[in-house]
Scaffold this motif. Sequence first.
Motif, PDB file in Angstrom:
ATOM      1  N   ASN A   1       7.856 -16.025  17.546  1.00  0.00           N
ATOM      2  CA  ASN A   1       8.057 -16.408  16.154  1.00  0.00           C
ATOM      3  C   ASN A   1       7.464 -15.395  15.190  1.00  0.00           C
ATOM      4  O   ASN A   1       7.962 -15.213  14.085  1.00  0.00           O
TER       5      ASN A   1
ATOM      6  N   GLU B   1      12.221  -9.860  12.471  1.00  0.00           N
ATOM      7  CA  GLU B   1      13.609  -9.747  12.913  1.00  0.00           C
ATOM      8  C   GLU B   1      14.139  -8.371  12.539  1.00  0.00           C
ATOM      9  O   GLU B   1      13.696  -7.798  11.570  1.00  0.00           O
TER      10      GLU B   1
ATOM     11  N   ARG C   1      14.854  -9.302  16.513  1.00  0.00           N
ATOM     12  CA  ARG C   1      13.993  -9.314  17.693  1.00  0.00           C
ATOM     13  C   ARG C   1      14.830  -9.676  18.905  1.00  0.00           C
ATOM     14  O   ARG C   1      15.793 -10.422  18.810  1.00  0.00           O
TER      15      ARG C   1
ATOM     16  N   ARG D   1      22.048 -13.462  14.521  1.00  0.00           N
ATOM     17  CA  ARG D   1      21.236 -14.482  13.863  1.00  0.00           C
ATOM     18  C   ARG D   1      20.425 -13.938  12.694  1.00  0.00           C
ATOM     19  O   ARG D   1      20.325 -14.566  11.645  1.00  0.00           O
ATOM     20  N   PHE D   2      19.859 -12.756  12.871  1.00  0.00           N
ATOM     21  CA  PHE D   2      18.929 -12.269  11.846  1.00  0.00           C
ATOM     22  C   PHE D   2      19.628 -11.839  10.574  1.00  0.00           C
ATOM     23  O   PHE D   2      18.987 -11.622   9.557  1.00  0.00           O
ATOM     24  N   LEU D   3      20.958 -11.682  10.621  1.00  0.00           N
ATOM     25  CA  LEU D   3      21.684 -11.322   9.408  1.00  0.00           C
ATOM     26  C   LEU D   3      22.283 -12.558   8.737  1.00  0.00           C
ATOM     27  O   LEU D   3      22.908 -12.462   7.684  1.00  0.00           O
ATOM     28  N   ASP D   4      22.101 -13.680   9.351  1.00  0.00           N
ATOM     29  CA  ASP D   4      22.713 -14.911   8.866  1.00  0.00           C
ATOM     30  C   ASP D   4      21.644 -15.767   8.191  1.00  0.00           C
ATOM     31  O   ASP D   4      20.682 -16.199   8.826  1.00  0.00           O
ATOM     32  N   ALA D   5      21.817 -15.981   6.901  1.00  0.00           N
ATOM     33  CA  ALA D   5      20.793 -16.718   6.162  1.00  0.00           C
ATOM     34  C   ALA D   5      20.691 -18.160   6.631  1.00  0.00           C
ATOM     35  O   ALA D   5      19.647 -18.796   6.501  1.00  0.00           O
TER      36      ALA D   5
ATOM     37  N   ALA E   1      21.191 -19.252   9.771  1.00  0.00           N
ATOM     38  CA  ALA E   1      20.766 -19.437  11.161  1.00  0.00           C
ATOM     39  C   ALA E   1      19.279 -19.739  11.253  1.00  0.00           C
ATOM     40  O   ALA E   1      18.491 -19.341  10.404  1.00  0.00           O
ATOM     41  N   GLN E   2      18.961 -20.419  12.329  1.00  0.00           N
ATOM     42  CA  GLN E   2      17.596 -20.850  12.586  1.00  0.00           C
ATOM     43  C   GLN E   2      16.645 -19.643  12.670  1.00  0.00           C
ATOM     44  O   GLN E   2      16.901 -18.685  13.377  1.00  0.00           O
ATOM     45  N   GLY E   3      15.556 -19.701  11.927  1.00  0.00           N
ATOM     46  CA  GLY E   3      14.610 -18.592  11.966  1.00  0.00           C
ATOM     47  C   GLY E   3      13.330 -18.951  12.679  1.00  0.00           C
ATOM     48  O   GLY E   3      12.632 -18.100  13.184  1.00  0.00           O
ATOM     49  N   GLU E   4      13.046 -20.231  12.726  1.00  0.00           N
ATOM     50  CA  GLU E   4      11.820 -20.657  13.380  1.00  0.00           C
ATOM     51  C   GLU E   4      12.156 -21.375  14.680  1.00  0.00           C
ATOM     52  O   GLU E   4      13.069 -22.196  14.724  1.00  0.00           O
TER      53      GLU E   4
END
Lengths: 123, 204
Positions: free
Chosen positions: B94, B98, B100, B168-172, B174-177
């Motif tokens: 966590n 990103e 990652r 995922r990291f470019l998608d606002a 998408a789950q980040g945590e």
Amino acid sequence: MASSPYFSLAVLFVAALGFGLTPLGLAWLWGRVFSPAKPNAVKNAIYECGLESRGDAWMQFRSAYYLYAIIFLIFDVEAVFLLPFAVAFTGLGAAACVAMLVFVLMLIEGLAWAWAKGVLTWA
Amino acid sequence: MAVDEGLKIELGKQGVFVTTIEELYNWGRRSSIWPMQFGLACCAIEMIATTMARYDLARFGAEVFRPSPRQADLMIISGTVTKKMAPQVVRLYNQMAEPRYVIAMGACAISGGPFKQGYNVLKGIDRYIPVDVHIPGCPPRPEALLQAFMTLQKKIDGQPLTGPDRPRFLDAEAQGEFPVPVQGEHDLEPTSNPGVWTVPVVIR
Ligand code: SF4
């Protein structure tokens, strides 16, 4: 203006500034356009060893550690001062010798204290 | 707008280099994957061997093992993840910035491996975090880890910057945590993250 002797310096300065700031600006812009920030509590935690930090960092240390400080001064720091003293010894005046003697005596006092405290015995 | 592959090669022969931002970006990312300095069990020894002169991970721009998750791009789960260790692994994941990536190295990281029946061993790290490349083996040879690196590089190369397929990291949205599990009475709670892993149905 161009005739000023500092003109080329100013040009170089601006170029250097741009060289540093452009990548930073581009990175910032890239972040704004493409990659959304997703901060959360776990990510922003201050401790990075996988564990959660607990307690307060402003705690007191045991005063008993002064013994380590004394030993460090005697065996490590003293050597740093003794070496130039030994090298310059023949050319030194009486005042310098006395000053050095006081310094060494003070440290010897610390050594005697540590010895009496039993710090120098291991087993 | 993509330039035709054949035209690109033709232009390249004439000394004209054509690229897109996406390609340039992916090239930069895949050429400097910094792993996190972090080993869990016997597999870590093979990971260390991979970074040394003989196998020379530096060829992939990935020799800089970072001791802080903030500076790392890749997490190599190299070894057995015990249930005691799993929350730490997930927390470290966590804390990585990103983008990652995760390589699950060895049978243990994939499924619990030889210790699968153990009460204290996590049966695969992909229960909690998304894994990009799995490499089987006990332990996998350094060549296998290099293969995993190359697979990951291929994967990065194919990631689009925009559109519904973007990572995922470019998608606002998408789950980040990824929730960090806690030690429960009998097991970790939750026992898996439904966002990344579906509990398989056992057919009897
Ligand atoms: S897969 Fe084998 S070598 Fe790797 S950590 Fe597990 S037991 Fe050790």
